[in-house]
Each structure stands twice: as structure tokens, then as C-alpha cells.
Design an enzyme around this catalytic site. Structure first.
Site, short mmCIF file in Angstrom:
data_model
loop_
_atom_site.label_atom_id
_atom_site.label_comp_id
_atom_site.label_asym_id
_atom_site.label_seq_id
_atom_site.Cartn_x
_atom_site.Cartn_y
_atom_site.Cartn_z
CG HIS A 212 6.86 3.06 -8.30
ND1 HIS A 212 8.52 2.98 -8.81
CD2 HIS A 212 6.43 3.60 -8.55
CE1 HIS A 212 8.51 4.44 -8.73
NE2 HIS A 212 7.24 4.34 -8.09
CG HIS B 141 2.00 4.93 -8.75
ND1 HIS B 141 1.48 4.87 -7.29
CD2 HIS B 141 2.68 5.11 -9.25
CE1 HIS B 141 2.85 6.07 -7.12
NE2 HIS B 141 3.56 5.93 -8.08
NE ARG C 115 -3.89 -2.37 1.91
CZ ARG C 115 -4.70 -2.38 1.24
NH1 ARG C 115 -5.27 -1.68 0.00
NH2 ARG C 115 -5.38 -3.36 1.32
CG ASP C 116 1.83 5.10 -2.67
OD1 ASP C 116 2.14 5.21 -3.26
OD2 ASP C 116 1.94 6.36 -1.45
CB VAL D 133 10.78 5.12 -5.39
CG1 VAL D 133 11.55 4.65 -5.09
CG2 VAL D 133 10.69 6.55 -4.59
#
Ligand code: AMP
Ligand code: ZN
Length: 115
Positions: A101, A103, A30-31, A97
């Protein structure tokens, strides 16, 4: 793995994160600063700085991430309603970052165009 990379350290279990999914190629968390009711980060296990750094030798990593996203969307109950997958690339793309990745955002309608 890069010992200075936040997401490498999360993948390695050295830093805590709310993990929702894991397989041989991907870890999903989870962000920490959610921008939607569901906001999950699909992290490549391998340290690749950005999607623009994917090389032929990394073939399959995006397929693994997209497949994991499908699984996580089902888990989160948003598969049918729909969701958005986002990859920020570099400075103007909003990447903060430097570890590959994607989202996964959902749980509300997503506006277009994005900011
Ligand atoms: P990006 O800006 O595309 O590079 O995305 C990086 C994301 O990582 C942002 O949405 C941050 O909120 C998120 N983030 C930063 N640190 C953490 C952390 N320790 N755990 C979970 N998410 C994080
Ligand atoms: Zn990394």
C-alpha cells in the site's frame, strides 16, 4: 488473497472501509487513523506483502498505484497544492500491515525530514 490479511479482506469487501476509489488493480480507502486532513491508502488488489516483494510478474502494479494516486488527489482537491506519497517498508520503515500500500497525505504542508 490471504484470508488473514487485513487489507485483502478490505479489498474483498469482507471488512468495512471508507472507499474513495477502485479500479482493476487498486482500491483506495481513507486511513482509519489519519495523519493529515487527507490521508488515503492505495491498496494493491493483489496480495504482495511489501514493495520489496514486487517481482517481475507484478510488473505494472506500482504504475497502477501511482496513476490511481493522481486520480484520487484530483478527487480530493489537492492535486495542485501538492501532497506526499509514502511507502513504509519493513520494521524500521514503519510498516504495520504486510500488504502493498501507498499512503497519500495532503491538505497541509508536509515537513521534511520525516520522522
Ligand atoms: P503502514 O504502517 O505503512 O503499514 O500503514 C498501515 C496503515 O493502515 C496505518 O496508517 C493504519 O492507520 C491503517 N489502518 C489500519 N487498519 C485500518 C483499517 N481497518 N482501515 C483503514 N486503515 C487502517
Ligand atoms: Zn493482503
Amino acid at each position: 488473497m490471504s484470508s488473514e490479511c487485513l487489507f485483502c479482506r478490505i479489498v474483498a469487501g469482507e471488512l468495512p472501509a471508507a472507499q474513495v476509489y477502485s479500479d482493476a488493480a487498486v482500491v483506495a480507502i481513507r486511513d482509519i487513523s489519519p495523519q493529515a486532513p487527507t490521508h488515503i491508502l492505495l491498496l494493491a488488489r493483489k496480495h504482495i506483502p511489501s514493495v520489496r516483494d514486487i517481482a517481475k510478474a507484478d510488473h505494472g502494479v506500482m504504475t497502477e498505484i501511482c496513476s490511481a494516486a493522481t486520480e484520487v488527489a484530483k478527487q480530493e482537491g489537492i492535486a495542485d497544492a501538492g501532497y506526499r506519497l509514502v511507502i513504509n517498508v519493513g520494521r524500521d520503515g514503519g510498516q504495520t500491515v504486510d500488504h502493498l500500500h501507498v499512503h497519500l497525505l495532503g491538505g497541509r504542508p508536509m515537513a521534511w525530514p520525516p520522522g
